[in-house]
Design a protein around this motif. Structure first.
Motif, PDB file in Angstrom:
ATOM      1  N   LEU A   1       0.819  -1.204   0.149  1.00 49.93           N
ATOM      2  CA  LEU A   1      -0.196  -0.020   0.014  1.00 49.93           C
ATOM      3  C   LEU A   1       0.733   1.087   0.148  1.00 49.93           C
ATOM      4  CD1 LEU A   1      -2.172  -2.075   1.331  1.00 49.93           C
ATOM      5  CD2 LEU A   1      -3.120  -0.402   2.241  1.00 49.93           C
ATOM      6  N   LYS A   2       0.383   2.326  -0.708  1.00 50.70           N
ATOM      7  CA  LYS A   2       1.279   3.559  -0.747  1.00 50.70           C
ATOM      8  C   LYS A   2       0.926   4.269   0.716  1.00 50.70           C
ATOM      9  CE  LYS A   2       1.744   4.312  -5.799  1.00 50.70           C
ATOM     10  NZ  LYS A   2       0.986   4.688  -6.695  1.00 50.70           N
ATOM     11  N   LEU A   3      -0.180   3.983   1.408  1.00 50.47           N
ATOM     12  CA  LEU A   3      -0.468   4.783   2.465  1.00 50.47           C
ATOM     13  C   LEU A   3      -1.060   3.783   3.371  1.00 50.47           C
ATOM     14  CD1 LEU A   3      -2.370   7.811   0.885  1.00 50.47           C
ATOM     15  CD2 LEU A   3      -0.265   7.866   2.200  1.00 50.47           C
ATOM     16  N   PRO A   4      -1.029   4.103   4.689  1.00 50.27           N
ATOM     17  CA  PRO A   4      -1.587   3.079   5.810  1.00 50.27           C
ATOM     18  C   PRO A   4      -3.122   3.674   6.110  1.00 50.27           C
ATOM     19  CG  PRO A   4      -0.316   5.036   6.790  1.00 50.27           C
ATOM     20  CD  PRO A   4      -0.232   5.162   5.371  1.00 50.27           C
ATOM     21  N   ILE A   5      -3.830   3.779   4.958  1.00 49.49           N
ATOM     22  CA  ILE A   5      -5.053   4.148   4.938  1.00 49.49           C
ATOM     23  C   ILE A   5      -6.111   3.143   4.257  1.00 49.49           C
ATOM     24  CG2 ILE A   5      -6.777   5.972   4.153  1.00 49.49           C
ATOM     25  CD1 ILE A   5      -4.516   8.218   4.809  1.00 49.49           C
ATOM     26  N   LEU A   6      -7.106   2.805   4.756  1.00 45.31           N
ATOM     27  CA  LEU A   6      -8.020   1.780   4.232  1.00 45.31           C
ATOM     28  C   LEU A   6      -9.556   2.858   4.215  1.00 45.31           C
ATOM     29  CD1 LEU A   6      -6.852  -1.082   6.282  1.00 45.31           C
ATOM     30  CD2 LEU A   6      -6.168  -0.578   3.914  1.00 45.31           C
ATOM     31  N   ILE A   7     -10.270   2.283   3.250  1.00 45.79           N
ATOM     32  CA  ILE A   7     -11.880   2.525   3.277  1.00 45.79           C
ATOM     33  C   ILE A   7     -12.529   1.474   3.857  1.00 45.79           C
ATOM     34  CG2 ILE A   7     -13.630   3.151   2.053  1.00 45.79           C
ATOM     35  CD1 ILE A   7     -11.579   4.358  -0.111  1.00 45.79           C
ATOM     36  N   ASP A   8     -13.090   1.806   4.992  1.00 42.81           N
ATOM     37  CA  ASP A   8     -13.500   0.551   5.833  1.00 42.81           C
ATOM     38  C   ASP A   8     -14.715   0.170   5.204  1.00 42.81           C
ATOM     39  OD1 ASP A   8     -13.241  -1.243   7.895  1.00 42.81           O
ATOM     40  OD2 ASP A   8     -13.336   0.385   9.350  1.00 42.81           O
ATOM     41  N   SER A   9     -14.937  -1.158   5.530  1.00 45.71           N
ATOM     42  CA  SER A   9     -16.282  -2.097   4.889  1.00 45.71           C
ATOM     43  C   SER A   9     -17.572  -0.964   5.021  1.00 45.71           C
ATOM     44  CB  SER A   9     -16.641  -3.210   5.929  1.00 45.71           C
ATOM     45  OG  SER A   9     -15.285  -3.669   6.305  1.00 45.71           O
TER      46      SER A   9
ATOM     47  N   ALA B   1      -9.259   3.799  -4.830  1.00 44.23           N
ATOM     48  CA  ALA B   1      -8.279   3.076  -3.872  1.00 44.23           C
ATOM     49  C   ALA B   1      -7.221   2.709  -4.765  1.00 44.23           C
ATOM     50  CB  ALA B   1      -9.115   1.835  -3.319  1.00 44.23           C
ATOM     51  N   ALA B   2      -7.557   2.256  -6.062  1.00 40.98           N
ATOM     52  CA  ALA B   2      -6.515   1.770  -7.023  1.00 40.98           C
ATOM     53  C   ALA B   2      -5.717   2.990  -7.333  1.00 40.98           C
ATOM     54  CB  ALA B   2      -7.223   1.284  -8.158  1.00 40.98           C
ATOM     55  N   GLU B   3      -6.151   3.988  -7.590  1.00 33.58           N
ATOM     56  CA  GLU B   3      -5.575   5.356  -8.022  1.00 33.58           C
ATOM     57  C   GLU B   3      -4.530   5.634  -7.059  1.00 33.58           C
ATOM     58  OE1 GLU B   3      -8.076   8.110  -9.936  1.00 33.58           O
ATOM     59  OE2 GLU B   3      -6.367   9.580 -10.113  1.00 33.58           O
TER      60      GLU B   3
ATOM     61  N   ILE C   1      -5.746  -3.890  -6.129  1.00 31.27           N
ATOM     62  CA  ILE C   1      -5.635  -3.336  -4.610  1.00 31.27           C
ATOM     63  C   ILE C   1      -6.017  -4.672  -3.363  1.00 31.27           C
ATOM     64  CG2 ILE C   1      -6.485  -1.274  -5.610  1.00 31.27           C
ATOM     65  CD1 ILE C   1      -9.202  -1.895  -3.995  1.00 31.27           C
ATOM     66  N   LEU C   2      -5.543  -4.347  -2.285  1.00 34.76           N
ATOM     67  CA  LEU C   2      -5.994  -4.989  -0.932  1.00 34.76           C
ATOM     68  C   LEU C   2      -7.601  -4.897  -0.861  1.00 34.76           C
ATOM     69  CD1 LEU C   2      -5.245  -6.546   1.842  1.00 34.76           C
ATOM     70  CD2 LEU C   2      -5.345  -4.146   2.815  1.00 34.76           C
ATOM     71  N   VAL C   3      -8.257  -5.921  -0.787  1.00 32.48           N
ATOM     72  CA  VAL C   3      -9.529  -6.015  -0.623  1.00 32.48           C
ATOM     73  C   VAL C   3      -9.904  -6.827   0.651  1.00 32.48           C
ATOM     74  CG1 VAL C   3     -12.024  -6.479  -1.638  1.00 32.48           C
ATOM     75  CG2 VAL C   3     -10.281  -5.142  -2.996  1.00 32.48           C
ATOM     76  N   TYR C   4     -10.769  -6.631   1.491  1.00 33.72           N
ATOM     77  CA  TYR C   4     -11.171  -7.489   2.195  1.00 33.72           C
ATOM     78  C   TYR C   4     -12.717  -7.966   2.331  1.00 33.72           C
ATOM     79  CZ  TYR C   4     -10.960  -3.093   5.431  1.00 33.72           C
ATOM     80  OH  TYR C   4     -11.004  -2.017   5.807  1.00 33.72           O
ATOM     81  N   ALA C   5     -13.140  -8.955   2.377  1.00 37.94           N
ATOM     82  CA  ALA C   5     -14.319  -9.460   2.228  1.00 37.94           C
ATOM     83  C   ALA C   5     -15.060  -9.281   3.641  1.00 37.94           C
ATOM     84  CB  ALA C   5     -14.551 -10.885   1.995  1.00 37.94           C
TER      85      ALA C   5
ATOM     86  N   ASP D   1     -13.644  12.852  -6.977  1.00 39.06           N
ATOM     87  CA  ASP D   1     -12.686  13.915  -6.789  1.00 39.06           C
ATOM     88  C   ASP D   1     -12.695  14.199  -5.347  1.00 39.06           C
ATOM     89  OD1 ASP D   1     -11.468  14.077  -9.259  1.00 39.06           O
ATOM     90  OD2 ASP D   1     -12.731  15.768 -10.037  1.00 39.06           O
ATOM     91  N   GLY D   2     -13.842  14.471  -4.927  1.00 43.84           N
ATOM     92  CA  GLY D   2     -14.064  14.760  -3.416  1.00 43.84           C
ATOM     93  C   GLY D   2     -13.212  13.570  -2.524  1.00 43.84           C
ATOM     94  N   LEU D   3     -13.377  12.404  -2.873  1.00 43.14           N
ATOM     95  CA  LEU D   3     -12.803  11.350  -2.351  1.00 43.14           C
ATOM     96  C   LEU D   3     -11.351  11.386  -2.389  1.00 43.14           C
ATOM     97  CD1 LEU D   3     -12.790   8.867  -0.534  1.00 43.14           C
ATOM     98  CD2 LEU D   3     -13.401   7.601  -2.369  1.00 43.14           C
ATOM     99  N   LYS D   4     -10.901  11.687  -3.545  1.00 46.23           N
ATOM    100  CA  LYS D   4      -9.470  11.674  -3.636  1.00 46.23           C
ATOM    101  C   LYS D   4      -8.946  12.966  -2.963  1.00 46.23           C
ATOM    102  CE  LYS D   4      -9.381  11.029  -8.348  1.00 46.23           C
ATOM    103  NZ  LYS D   4      -8.875  11.026  -9.778  1.00 46.23           N
ATOM    104  N   ALA D   5      -9.528  14.218  -2.977  1.00 42.00           N
ATOM    105  CA  ALA D   5      -9.101  15.063  -2.124  1.00 42.00           C
ATOM    106  C   ALA D   5      -8.934  14.805  -0.457  1.00 42.00           C
ATOM    107  CB  ALA D   5     -10.057  16.372  -2.399  1.00 42.00           C
ATOM    108  N   LEU D   6     -10.044  14.055  -0.142  1.00 37.53           N
ATOM    109  CA  LEU D   6     -10.083  13.614   1.085  1.00 37.53           C
ATOM    110  C   LEU D   6      -8.614  12.764   1.495  1.00 37.53           C
ATOM    111  CD1 LEU D   6     -11.491  13.147   4.136  1.00 37.53           C
ATOM    112  CD2 LEU D   6     -12.220  10.869   2.882  1.00 37.53           C
ATOM    113  N   ILE D   7      -8.521  11.768   0.733  1.00 33.37           N
ATOM    114  CA  ILE D   7      -7.410  10.828   0.997  1.00 33.37           C
ATOM    115  C   ILE D   7      -6.038  11.756   0.915  1.00 33.37           C
ATOM    116  CG2 ILE D   7      -6.291   8.610   0.458  1.00 33.37           C
ATOM    117  CD1 ILE D   7      -8.974   8.229   1.361  1.00 33.37           C
TER     118      ILE D   7
END
Ligand SMILES: Cc1cc2nc3c(=O)[nH]c(=O)nc-3n(C[C@H](O)[C@H](O)[C@H](O)COP(=O)(O)O)c2cc1C
Ligand SMILES: Cc1cc2nc3c(=O)[nH]c(=O)nc-3n(C[C@H](O)[C@H](O)[C@H](O)COP(=O)(O)O)c2cc1C
Ligand SMILES: Cc1cc2nc3c(=O)[nH]c(=O)nc-3n(C[C@H](O)[C@H](O)[C@H](O)COP(=O)(O)O)c2cc1C
Ligand SMILES: Cc1cc2nc3c(=O)[nH]c(=O)nc-3n(C[C@H](O)[C@H](O)[C@H](O)COP(=O)(O)O)c2cc1C
Lengths: 342, 342, 342, 342
Positions: free
Chosen positions: B58-66, B85-87, B120-124, B307-313
């Motif tokens: 991962l490029k960042l220790p950040i995940l979008i949670d379930s 997430a992929a980008e 990408i890392l995905v968790y079920a 774009d909003g999500l990208k800005a947040l991350i």
């Protein structure tokens, strides 16, 4: 209407309509945090909130605390409280029965409780100071009047001191309690009315055979406040001011529970500002066996009748059950061992 | 639309438009102070925020949670989350996949994630309680559906208890988790949904082979609150009140991170109220490997699209990088050893 | 006007007219309580606030901290600061002199200080990062330019990271400082600019021969905030937001004084949010030798000219003298041993 | 009217009409909680609030602290205070008597106290600094003027420093006190005027034979504030600002009581912000023998005359008696051992 009867009704009126709770002090239960158990290993419907107190089975560790009797209106309140208690499987106390010892016609305002609820847990009530006047026989009469499972003797030095008609005399009271404990034939519970029991007082009482403690700490109904309102209505501004100064006097309920539990293995009832099922759950986790409410029960009844009171108790029960589930407590015994953070 | 589908969309709606976070409780991350290092001995552009989790870089220790899946709208959200997430080189979880096990037509609302983000890392995701119903085969099917790197099993006893359709049953859940851990073929993460994991629960789970923990503590999204809003919309005021009473129930995120880390060397994901890169940095300093956000990601997407999500991350990433620079941490491993004051 | 010159003036403008101090964090000096000595055993006019710093005698343990130069306006400010400093017997620093190393015409904007105040304590100023670029010769040139008693090297990793033109590179900075310490010929002081020095950083610097520390902790001027305002004016909202997030980052001044003093017997200057003579007295009681103000000096000058600045310093001096009297401290040395409560 | 006379009247005026108390600091008595004793084992009317101080019997452990004299108005105040004190069985101090040493015509403004109250406890008053000027003979004259039971020597370094006419000189003051202690023929009490006594100062004074301490801590009347108001009225804004900065300077009353009691078995009088009988009770429980009020007495008198003052004292007495009853304290000696929580 006799003086006492009028005063009892005034108490009800003020309690229902005025702001009578502590203002600058809380129960400290807000500082008790139950630790969430994400994996409870039980089902919610397995949660068992029942317990046995003083030989009676209760569906919930919730009691309606000592409040009334001694007037027509008090009789109606007692009848409603008792019928709801019976329906929901909880217990209750009646208010001070002294008036009925003096005036036999008032007995039915208390005994009505047994007419509608022959089987519930009921505790009789008398002031510790009045034991000198009524003696063991009077105490027994109180018990018989409601076929009580226990006698609750209340300590209310602050109220006596602030009340216009009060008679703040506590010399020798411990001996009288000891005597009644020995002879009254049912277990004796000692309760405060809103300033709490300390460990010193509980230890003293335990040493003469008192079996239960209803802590009635600061954070809920304040009798200094109620009597202050009465004094100011009756044109006694100094007494009113004195009451105001002591509105928040006493030991917060959470502190009182912990103090009392530290000196007894007997029955500990949390009371004074218990306002929700979460409060009940927290009280039990820090040491109580059950919790009692007075003011909220009275107000629910006054506002929405028996249905209002039932809703209050049921909602408290739901909150308690949920808190038990979320701490993985199948039984109240397990809740007593739930982890908490202060 | 099926019932479940409708409910999922209702969750999205409420989460986006109502005040659904804890109100009287915080994450306690505001009490964590990272100690400034005026002489960091590194350059800002040397700061390396990358890490490997569950075999994925991962490029960042950040995940979008379930969060979602199971409806058309959920599919669109999942697609957007995954492509962002992929980008940006981060990972994500999908929402509970149970509905897709029952109704095969819903599978694509989850698997869309892999269409747009094959690497990408995905968790079920599946509820711990539902393991009884779907079995190991169901769990495997969830993993396969999104070619998951791990299976996140969520514990949500509070939500189940407050949710109108809920089924709060946790007896035997640990055994089912143990069974799935053994047979599902990918690492199992256990997560809460907003009330936090305690050290007792984490220790129990670790003892049956659970490899990762997503703490989801109090301070962010409150499911008691969300379900309370649903109950009050559907005319069930008692349930609504019950949810309200438990809005702030649970272990604050910072406390949960510290508790869980104290019993495991496995993967610890900070979540529940993570709202900035400073929160991410603090979480890692006190013990987490990475941090996950749910609600802010959903809201950013809903308000300003991808774009909003990208800005947040990106803004979180900048804050994290700066906090690392200012604590002299070249890598996340060094950030884990940064000095902090509680 | 060159870019650098324009930026310097922008800094002055923003510092004077905007709210540029920390907002959610304080110096923690409000938690320091000096213990009143009702019987001081001294006369107020015996109180001696003088001290020697870096070989110069000062009438007060108060300094005007490094601020400006490099523009016409900066020259005027420096002239006024210096003449007031000379009149009141205090010392001062000049702002970063790098611009004058590049463009010789700017030298007089700094050296004006010596024109009006040939004898006061003056410390030169250069950024730690810039030492790589300007070398020991540059450092010497700064010292010579103002015939400085010491060279203050500033550490400002946060500002560099948030500043649009910033260059946040700290690798190798310690070695450069060590080299300058060895060769520059005057004592070297290291200062922060508003995020504070920790004990680790102070210990490292002490180990390479740094003789003085100007802590510049959180609680006063926030450079993250100033640069954030600049970014938002110049249409860079992300940088602006990043600065805003770090507005309160750092070690509170009182904590920084105690940390730095715990690892050095050298010169410790309290700064960052020093706003009164009581702050000066408290800083000294917890470990500082003297205290420096930047922003209030600039603002007093800007509002009421030299008289305004004199009033500021005199009022701080009166407060300090009174605090010394009331703790029975004849000298600053005795104030260092005054009893205080945290 | 002489300068001193005019100043004394100005003090009265300002104290009565302006907000002259500490603003950001309290007495800390609000942190003292007396533990309720639900079973006091005494009757309220057994509670005995009497005590002996300096050879005089008092009905209450309440004093009216040193305030006035030296002007016609002061004489009237002193007369009223004394007659009420006599009627209620309490003691009082007179204000600084220095003016009457200089101008014999002012003696009656103090001695009036004995005209109306020949038997009450009265303490004379002189500033510690003035002892140098008036000598042992002057001290004796003060005592004789009011046939005092003790001489109160006040320490007021803060007031002297802020007062326009002040003369803040404390060198040698201890020796002068020691000399007076030896020769004045009555016990010497040392008092502050609103900034409190520390344990160091009390120990020093005890070592030269001082027998009593009137702590006068922060939390009530602030002389820095009163003199600041005077300065600002007389057009001295810098002095006014200095006073304002020190409005809250000093040791909170509760802390001062505990500190002083820790080094002496002598007389400890609580003062500074004592505003109710509960404050009196708490002060005694943490170590004081009695408590004194200045400002409230003056204001009650000014607003409602002698009746107002009587009401104030009586209400404090009632509160004290009730607090004693509720802690099971029959006597002040027992109150000294009542359990309290900080
Ligand atoms: C209207 C009213 C009447 C009460 N009467 C009595 C009484 O007669 N005897 C008694 O022991 N306590 C009496 N109490 C005190 C309660 O039993 C209880 O201890 C106290 O109110 C604290 O609980 P709460 O905060 O839930 O009201 C009364 C309380 C109320 C509100
Ligand atoms: C709209 C929404 C849907 C969610 N659905 C799931 C879910 O299906 N499964 C799950 O494990 N957690 C679910 N969560 C919980 C999140 O994964 C996360 O643990 C929690 O929201 C706390 O993080 P936050 O405060 O950043 O939102 C959901 C959260 C939100 C906001
Ligand atoms: C307008 C302004 C310019 C400054 N320029 C410099 C500088 O060039 N070099 C430096 O070391 N510090 C500089 N500082 C930082 C100050 O020296 C000081 O450390 C900081 O402002 C904290 O003190 P304060 O809260 O009293 O302002 C500057 C401060 C201000 C307000
Ligand atoms: C109007 C006024 C005059 C005072 N004058 C004297 C004085 O002459 N000598 C003295 O020792 N203290 C004097 N004091 C101080 C008081 O004795 C007392 O220590 C102080 O006011 C704190 O108590 P309080 O908060 O109840 O006012 C004076 C106080 C007031 C309000």
């Amino acid at each position: 209407m006799s003086e006492v009867t009028r005063r009892k009704d005034e108490h009800l009126d003020i309690a229902i309509s005025e702001d009578v709770e502590a203002s600058a002090q809380t129960t400290w239960l807000e500082h008790v945090h139950l630790v969430h158990r994400a994996l409870p290993d039980i089902d919610l419907d397995e949660v068992d909130t029942s317990l046995e107190i003083l030989g009676k089975k209760l569906k919930l560790p919730i009691l309606i605390d000592s409040m009334t009797g001694g007037s027509e209106r008090g009789a109606k309140v007692n009848e409603d409280l008792a019928s709801v208690a019976a329906e929901l499987g909880i217990g209750m106390g009646v208010g001070s029965q002294r008036a009925a010892l003096v005036d036999g016609r008032l007995r039915s305002t208390f005994s009505v409780v047994r007419d509608v609820a022959p089987d519930i847990l009921v505790y009789a009530n008398i002031g510790a100071q009045q034991l000198a006047e009524v003696g063991v026989d009077g105490a027994k009469a109180c018990v018989d009047m409601v076929r009580a499972d226990a006698l609750a003797v209340h300590l209310n030095p602050l109220q006596e001191a602030v009340q216009p008609e009060g008679d703040p005399k506590y010399r020798g009271v411990l001996d009288m309690i000891a005597n009644v404990v020995e002879k009254v034939g049912v277990p004796v519970i000692v309760k405060e009315v809103g300033s709490g029991l300390s460990r010193e007082v509980a230890a003293l009482l335990a040493s003469v055979g008192v079996r239960g403690f209803d802590v009635a700490g600061v954070g809920g109904t304040s009798w200094a406040r109620i009597e202050s309102i009465r004094s100011s209505r009756s044109g006694a501004p100094e007494k009113a001011r004195l009451g105001e100064s002591f509105r928040d006097w006493g030991i917060p309920t959470a502190a009182s529970i912990i103090e009392v539990r530290s000196v007894t293995k007997g029955l500990v009832i949390a009371s004074g500002g218990i306002r929700s099922g979460l409060d009940v759950a927290k009280s039990i986790a820090i040491g109580a066996d059950a919790a009692a409410m007075a003011l909220p029960a009275l107000r629910a009844l006054s506002k929405d009748g028996r249905d209002g009171l039932k809703a209050l108790i049921r909602s408290a029960a739901e909150e308690l059950r949920l808190a038990m589930f979320l701490t993985g407590s199948r039984s109240l015994r397990e809740l007593r061992h739930a982890r908490y953070v202060l």
